[in-house]
Design an enzyme around this catalytic site. Structure first.
Site, PDB file in Angstrom:
ATOM      1  CG  MET A  90      -1.891  -1.235   1.210  1.00 15.90           C
ATOM      2  SD  MET A  90      -2.840  -1.501  -0.320  1.00 15.90           S
ATOM      3  CE  MET A  90      -4.202  -0.393  -0.040  1.00 15.90           C
ATOM      4  CG  LEU A  93       6.061   1.420  -5.248  1.00 15.30           C
ATOM      5  CD1 LEU A  93       5.881   0.049  -5.877  1.00 15.30           C
ATOM      6  CD2 LEU A  93       7.226   1.407  -4.237  1.00 15.30           C
ATOM      7  CG  HIS A 109      -6.829  -1.671  -7.785  1.00  8.03           C
ATOM      8  ND1 HIS A 109      -6.375  -0.961  -6.681  1.00  8.03           N
ATOM      9  CD2 HIS A 109      -7.981  -1.081  -8.163  1.00  8.03           C
ATOM     10  CE1 HIS A 109      -7.228   0.023  -6.426  1.00  8.03           C
ATOM     11  NE2 HIS A 109      -8.203  -0.027  -7.302  1.00  8.03           N
ATOM     12  CB  THR A 141       2.457   1.810 -16.070  1.00  7.90           C
ATOM     13  OG1 THR A 141       1.124   2.071 -15.633  1.00  7.90           O
ATOM     14  CG2 THR A 141       2.452   0.703 -17.105  1.00  7.90           C
ATOM     15  CG  LEU A 144      -2.412   4.617  -7.575  1.00  5.41           C
ATOM     16  CD1 LEU A 144      -1.363   3.849  -6.789  1.00  5.41           C
ATOM     17  CD2 LEU A 144      -3.159   5.584  -6.678  1.00  5.41           C
TER      18      LEU A 144
HETATM   19  C1  GAR Z   1      -6.332  -6.994  -1.618  1.00  9.03           C
HETATM   20  O1  GAR Z   1      -7.728  -6.886  -1.686  1.00  9.03           O
HETATM   21  C2  GAR Z   1      -5.690  -6.243  -2.765  1.00  9.03           C
HETATM   22  O2  GAR Z   1      -6.432  -6.307  -3.959  1.00  9.03           O
HETATM   23  C3  GAR Z   1      -5.649  -4.831  -2.237  1.00  9.03           C
HETATM   24  O3  GAR Z   1      -5.304  -4.976  -0.889  1.00  9.03           O
HETATM   25  C4  GAR Z   1      -5.783  -6.240  -0.402  1.00  9.03           C
HETATM   26  C5  GAR Z   1      -4.622  -6.961   0.233  1.00  9.03           C
HETATM   27  O4  GAR Z   1      -5.050  -8.123   0.864  1.00  9.03           O
HETATM   28  N1  GAR Z   1      -4.694  -4.022  -2.958  1.00  9.03           N
HETATM   29  C6  GAR Z   1      -4.868  -2.743  -3.228  1.00  9.03           C
HETATM   30  O5  GAR Z   1      -5.818  -2.093  -2.850  1.00  9.03           O
HETATM   31  C7  GAR Z   1      -3.752  -2.101  -4.049  1.00  9.03           C
HETATM   32  N2  GAR Z   1      -4.163  -0.870  -4.626  1.00  9.03           N
HETATM   33  P1  GAR Z   1      -3.993  -9.236   1.282  1.00  9.03           P
HETATM   34  O6  GAR Z   1      -2.891  -8.534   2.088  1.00  9.03           O
HETATM   35  O7  GAR Z   1      -4.775 -10.182   2.143  1.00  9.03           O
HETATM   36  O8  GAR Z   1      -3.479  -9.870   0.026  1.00  9.03           O
END
Ligand code: GAR
Length: 208
Positions: A90, A93, A109, A141, A144
């Site tokens: 999260m 980068l 995502h 890329t 974001l």
């Molecule tokens: C997941 O739902 C993933 O898609 C999201 O964070 C969660 C992580 O869960 N990612 C984002 O929002 C990235 N923009 P996890 O730690 O149990 O895999």
């Protein structure tokens, strides 16, 4: 064997799904390390229990984002990865960092990109009255939550759904499409042309 480095910020359930499938299905790959931007990330403890190298690059320890990015790149490069997998990582980068791993960094995502990049995707989808939601695996890329789409999952929005219910329904599909996408990558099944990703042998890139 391809070398995979996975970056997490929290519980790491997607990372766990990838590690488990990599081992049980005998991919031509190893998860060489799991790294996090905080030592408290639960995913780090799980990975360490599996005998995987872990390290935390504490965001708080760096004044500028560029310095954090450089330290993170150093920690990643120590494992000489063929593929970097962002699994609930999260942090935004910087462009230089992203270019370093161009074409070999994946993200997941929890929305049907290009809809709802950024945070609170499920809340925003409910507010918009979406009848379907999902998740997207894409090559990273500098913009974001953007980049060539490898695979998407779609699930219905049901009457009475709240944010938590949607998140859980989408997460269950993330655990299917992310391992499969990573497998395709390490098996050399993906090709990118003109910003579009194709499976060489035409496998479906949609889970619906
Ligand atoms: C997941 O739902 C993933 O898609 C999201 O964070 C969660 C992580 O869960 N990612 C984002 O929002 C990235 N923009 P996890 O730690 O149990 O895999």
């Amino acid at each position: 064997m391809k070398r995979i480095v996975i970056l997490v910020s929290g519980r790491g359930s997607n990372m766990q799904a990838i590690v488990s499938r990599c081992r049980s299905e005998g991919w031509p790959a190893d998860v060489a390390a799991v790294l996090a931007d905080r030592g408290s990330a639960a995913g780090l403890a799980w990975a360490a229990e599996q005998g995987i190298a872990t390290a935390a690059v504490e965001f708080k320890a760096y004044g500028r984002r560029e310095d954090f990015d450089a330290a993170l790149a150093e920690a990643i490069d120590a494992h000489a990865p063929d593929l970097v997998v962002l699994a609930g990582f999260m942090r935004i980068l910087g462009a230089e960092f992203v270019r370093r791993y161009e074409g070999r960094m994946l993200n997941i995502h929890p929305s049907l990109l290009p809809a709802f990049p950024g945070l609170h995707t499920h809340r925003r989808a409910l507010e918009a009255g979406c009848k379907a939601v999902g998740a997207t695996v894409h090559l990273v890329t500098p913009e974001l939550d953007h980049g060539p789409i490898v695979m998407q999952s779609v699930v219905p929005v049901r009457a009475g759904d709240d944010e938590a219910a949607l998140a859980a329904r989408v997460l269950a599909t993330e655990h299917m499409i992310y391992p499969l996408s990573v497998r395709w990558f390490v098996e050399g099944e993906l090709e990118v042309e003109g910003g579009l990703v194709r499976h060489r042998r035409g496998a479906s890139q949609l889970l619906a």
